[in-house]
Design a protein around this motif. Sequence first.
Motif, PDB file in Angstrom:
ATOM      1  N   ARG A 186       0.823  -1.209   0.000  1.00 40.35           N
ATOM      2  CA  ARG A 186       0.000   0.000   0.000  1.00 40.35           C
ATOM      3  C   ARG A 186       0.856   1.258   0.000  1.00 40.35           C
ATOM      4  O   ARG A 186       0.325   2.357   0.051  1.00 40.35           O
ATOM      5  CB  ARG A 186      -0.925   0.003   1.222  1.00 40.35           C
ATOM      6  CG  ARG A 186      -1.899  -1.162   1.233  1.00 40.35           C
ATOM      7  CD  ARG A 186      -2.868  -1.050   2.389  1.00 40.35           C
ATOM      8  NE  ARG A 186      -3.870  -2.110   2.333  1.00 40.35           N
ATOM      9  CZ  ARG A 186      -5.037  -2.063   2.966  1.00 40.35           C
ATOM     10  NH1 ARG A 186      -5.330  -1.015   3.722  1.00 40.35           N
ATOM     11  NH2 ARG A 186      -5.902  -3.056   2.863  1.00 40.35           N
ATOM     12  N   SER A 187       2.173   1.058  -0.031  1.00 42.84           N
ATOM     13  CA  SER A 187       3.124   2.163  -0.059  1.00 42.84           C
ATOM     14  C   SER A 187       3.961   2.056  -1.330  1.00 42.84           C
ATOM     15  O   SER A 187       4.494   0.988  -1.637  1.00 42.84           O
ATOM     16  CB  SER A 187       4.022   2.112   1.184  1.00 42.84           C
ATOM     17  OG  SER A 187       4.918   3.197   1.205  1.00 42.84           O
ATOM     18  N   LEU A 188       4.058   3.158  -2.062  1.00 43.47           N
ATOM     19  CA  LEU A 188       4.711   3.155  -3.369  1.00 43.47           C
ATOM     20  C   LEU A 188       5.687   4.317  -3.481  1.00 43.47           C
ATOM     21  O   LEU A 188       5.350   5.457  -3.181  1.00 43.47           O
ATOM     22  CB  LEU A 188       3.651   3.279  -4.473  1.00 43.47           C
ATOM     23  CG  LEU A 188       4.124   3.592  -5.904  1.00 43.47           C
ATOM     24  CD1 LEU A 188       4.968   2.457  -6.467  1.00 43.47           C
ATOM     25  CD2 LEU A 188       2.923   3.888  -6.810  1.00 43.47           C
ATOM     26  N   TYR A 189       6.923   4.006  -3.903  1.00 41.22           N
ATOM     27  CA  TYR A 189       7.884   5.014  -4.331  1.00 41.22           C
ATOM     28  C   TYR A 189       7.878   4.973  -5.860  1.00 41.22           C
ATOM     29  O   TYR A 189       8.140   3.918  -6.456  1.00 41.22           O
ATOM     30  CB  TYR A 189       9.290   4.686  -3.847  1.00 41.22           C
ATOM     31  CG  TYR A 189       9.556   4.941  -2.389  1.00 41.22           C
ATOM     32  CD1 TYR A 189      10.450   5.933  -1.980  1.00 41.22           C
ATOM     33  CD2 TYR A 189       8.939   4.179  -1.394  1.00 41.22           C
ATOM     34  CE1 TYR A 189      10.720   6.162  -0.636  1.00 41.22           C
ATOM     35  CE2 TYR A 189       9.199   4.403  -0.045  1.00 41.22           C
ATOM     36  CZ  TYR A 189      10.090   5.389   0.324  1.00 41.22           C
ATOM     37  OH  TYR A 189      10.346   5.612   1.652  1.00 41.22           O
ATOM     38  N   LEU A 190       7.593   6.095  -6.493  1.00 44.48           N
ATOM     39  CA  LEU A 190       7.486   6.108  -7.946  1.00 44.48           C
ATOM     40  C   LEU A 190       8.263   7.290  -8.519  1.00 44.48           C
ATOM     41  O   LEU A 190       7.980   8.452  -8.204  1.00 44.48           O
ATOM     42  CB  LEU A 190       6.008   6.215  -8.361  1.00 44.48           C
ATOM     43  CG  LEU A 190       5.726   6.302  -9.863  1.00 44.48           C
ATOM     44  CD1 LEU A 190       6.269   5.086 -10.609  1.00 44.48           C
ATOM     45  CD2 LEU A 190       4.228   6.461 -10.113  1.00 44.48           C
ATOM     46  N   GLU A 191       9.237   6.992  -9.370  1.00 42.19           N
ATOM     47  CA  GLU A 191       9.983   8.047 -10.045  1.00 42.19           C
ATOM     48  C   GLU A 191       9.096   8.693 -11.111  1.00 42.19           C
ATOM     49  O   GLU A 191       8.518   7.994 -11.943  1.00 42.19           O
ATOM     50  CB  GLU A 191      11.230   7.478 -10.725  1.00 42.19           C
ATOM     51  CG  GLU A 191      12.300   6.993  -9.767  1.00 42.19           C
ATOM     52  CD  GLU A 191      13.513   6.436 -10.492  1.00 42.19           C
ATOM     53  OE1 GLU A 191      14.492   6.084  -9.806  1.00 42.19           O
ATOM     54  OE2 GLU A 191      13.485   6.333 -11.740  1.00 42.19           O
ATOM     55  N   THR A 192       9.009  10.020 -11.096  1.00 48.24           N
ATOM     56  CA  THR A 192       8.257  10.713 -12.134  1.00 48.24           C
ATOM     57  C   THR A 192       9.170  11.220 -13.238  1.00 48.24           C
ATOM     58  O   THR A 192       8.714  11.584 -14.314  1.00 48.24           O
ATOM     59  CB  THR A 192       7.482  11.901 -11.531  1.00 48.24           C
ATOM     60  OG1 THR A 192       8.405  12.740 -10.828  1.00 48.24           O
ATOM     61  CG2 THR A 192       6.418  11.394 -10.565  1.00 48.24           C
ATOM     62  N   THR A 193      10.458  11.247 -12.969  1.00 50.80           N
ATOM     63  CA  THR A 193      11.464  11.586 -13.972  1.00 50.80           C
ATOM     64  C   THR A 193      12.802  11.054 -13.505  1.00 50.80           C
ATOM     65  O   THR A 193      13.013  10.865 -12.301  1.00 50.80           O
ATOM     66  CB  THR A 193      11.557  13.110 -14.206  1.00 50.80           C
ATOM     67  OG1 THR A 193      12.517  13.382 -15.244  1.00 50.80           O
ATOM     68  CG2 THR A 193      11.984  13.832 -12.937  1.00 50.80           C
ATOM     69  N   SER A 194      13.684  10.823 -14.445  1.00 54.55           N
ATOM     70  CA  SER A 194      15.070  10.477 -14.091  1.00 54.55           C
ATOM     71  C   SER A 194      16.013  11.564 -14.598  1.00 54.55           C
ATOM     72  O   SER A 194      17.205  11.340 -14.754  1.00 54.55           O
ATOM     73  CB  SER A 194      15.453   9.110 -14.657  1.00 54.55           C
ATOM     74  OG  SER A 194      15.206   9.050 -16.058  1.00 54.55           O
ATOM     75  N   ARG A 195      15.436  12.761 -14.842  1.00 52.67           N
ATOM     76  CA  ARG A 195      16.255  13.925 -15.195  1.00 52.67           C
ATOM     77  C   ARG A 195      16.445  14.797 -13.954  1.00 52.67           C
ATOM     78  O   ARG A 195      15.657  14.729 -13.022  1.00 52.67           O
ATOM     79  CB  ARG A 195      15.577  14.771 -16.287  1.00 52.67           C
ATOM     80  CG  ARG A 195      15.362  14.060 -17.602  1.00 52.67           C
ATOM     81  CD  ARG A 195      14.809  15.026 -18.647  1.00 52.67           C
ATOM     82  NE  ARG A 195      13.504  15.550 -18.289  1.00 52.67           N
ATOM     83  CZ  ARG A 195      13.220  16.847 -18.160  1.00 52.67           C
ATOM     84  NH1 ARG A 195      14.183  17.762 -18.320  1.00 52.67           N
ATOM     85  NH2 ARG A 195      12.000  17.254 -17.858  1.00 52.67           N
ATOM     86  N   CYS A 196      17.485  15.633 -13.984  1.00 50.29           N
ATOM     87  CA  CYS A 196      17.697  16.541 -12.862  1.00 50.29           C
ATOM     88  C   CYS A 196      18.380  17.811 -13.341  1.00 50.29           C
ATOM     89  O   CYS A 196      19.087  17.811 -14.355  1.00 50.29           O
ATOM     90  CB  CYS A 196      18.518  15.880 -11.756  1.00 50.29           C
ATOM     91  SG  CYS A 196      18.472  16.811 -10.192  1.00 50.29           S
ATOM     92  N   ASN A 197      18.158  18.914 -12.601  1.00 44.79           N
ATOM     93  CA  ASN A 197      18.799  20.193 -12.900  1.00 44.79           C
ATOM     94  C   ASN A 197      19.834  20.562 -11.853  1.00 44.79           C
ATOM     95  O   ASN A 197      20.247  21.714 -11.755  1.00 44.79           O
ATOM     96  CB  ASN A 197      17.755  21.302 -13.043  1.00 44.79           C
ATOM     97  CG  ASN A 197      16.776  21.338 -11.886  1.00 44.79           C
ATOM     98  OD1 ASN A 197      16.851  20.524 -10.959  1.00 44.79           O
ATOM     99  ND2 ASN A 197      15.828  22.258 -11.936  1.00 44.79           N
ATOM    100  N   SER A 198      20.246  19.588 -11.039  1.00 43.68           N
ATOM    101  CA  SER A 198      21.379  19.746 -10.125  1.00 43.68           C
ATOM    102  C   SER A 198      22.469  18.759 -10.523  1.00 43.68           C
ATOM    103  O   SER A 198      22.218  17.827 -11.301  1.00 43.68           O
ATOM    104  CB  SER A 198      20.957  19.484  -8.678  1.00 43.68           C
ATOM    105  OG  SER A 198      20.100  20.496  -8.214  1.00 43.68           O
ATOM    106  N   LEU A 199      23.652  18.962  -9.956  1.00 49.27           N
ATOM    107  CA  LEU A 199      24.776  18.051 -10.187  1.00 49.27           C
ATOM    108  C   LEU A 199      25.380  17.681  -8.835  1.00 49.27           C
ATOM    109  O   LEU A 199      26.564  17.904  -8.574  1.00 49.27           O
ATOM    110  CB  LEU A 199      25.819  18.711 -11.093  1.00 49.27           C
ATOM    111  CG  LEU A 199      25.396  18.964 -12.537  1.00 49.27           C
ATOM    112  CD1 LEU A 199      26.387  19.890 -13.238  1.00 49.27           C
ATOM    113  CD2 LEU A 199      25.256  17.657 -13.301  1.00 49.27           C
TER     114      LEU A 199
END
Length: 330
Positions: free
Chosen positions: A11-24
């Motif tokens: 009943r608990s979900l971790y879901l990536e909505t993107t694998s892009r980022c604007n930090s380094l």
Amino acid sequence: MTTTTRPPLPRSLYLETTSRCNSLCETCILTFGGREPQKDLRWEEFRRIVDQFPVLERVLLHGIGEPLLNRDLPRMVAHLAERGARVVFNSNAITLGSRQGRALIDASLDELRVSLDASTRQTYARVRGVDAFDKVVANLEAFAAQRRETGAGRPRVSLWFTALRDNIDEIPGLVPLAVRTDACGIHLQRLVYNGLGLATAGQSLHGRLARREAELIRTTEEAARAAGIDFSASGATAPEASLTPASERRPWSACRRPWTLVYVTVHGNVLPCCIAPWITERYDGIVLGNLFEKSLEDVWWGERYGAFREALPTDAPPEPCRGCGVRWSL
């Protein structure tokens, strides 16, 4: 737990909505290549995943990537909130403008967790790889004003700090920042280290907390308490306790994640937890199925998940779990 015992669907979900980022960030694997090709999760893909869960009580819309870069994020939050889920995500807040802020308020987001890792511009730039500290603070102050103007009780905002030898001096400075931005809490995270960038054993404070560093944490606790701000660490433990090694011989055996939650990447791959992709040396070995290819039931009750659960409480747990509770947080 054996492979013949079927745990209830998560009943608990971790879901990536993107694998892009604007930090380094110097502590992030994405800065050094990541694990999967970069993309945004499309709305149709989002529905293919979340609609497989009969009940969702808690959803964290983050993973490896910056959630605010996905334009469908408020729509995703609203859909999950309508289903009765508590919705949270971690963000760097660099692109948190007024329109997006209002959309997240209207979508009934429960909590916005802002990763800062510093309380000064110079350290922020060194740890997070971009000169965006002033912009982030300004965005959070504007978002606080928005929430006050709308009378919205949510989302609550919390500030997150990955403790390193290079930045621990700055943790007391988070208290006045939390006051300025109407943040309700400060959360200290242990470093997950893999030898890349600043994610090294030498930067870790776990089991190496000197008197001065312990005093900095206690000073921050006292200041936070006086300001009415929560100061905690992983597992709702006290920050100093989170940096103290576990006494158990097999600390990983206490983990219940493979029985209670599921982590899904932007490509649909199911992983055992949110820590595993950061430290595994064999990424293919931690992919337990794919929700674009198989049903949640087939993956959750499948042979690979069963074998993973069976090995976890032993002296020879799955590869990414072997340092859990030692090299990174349970």
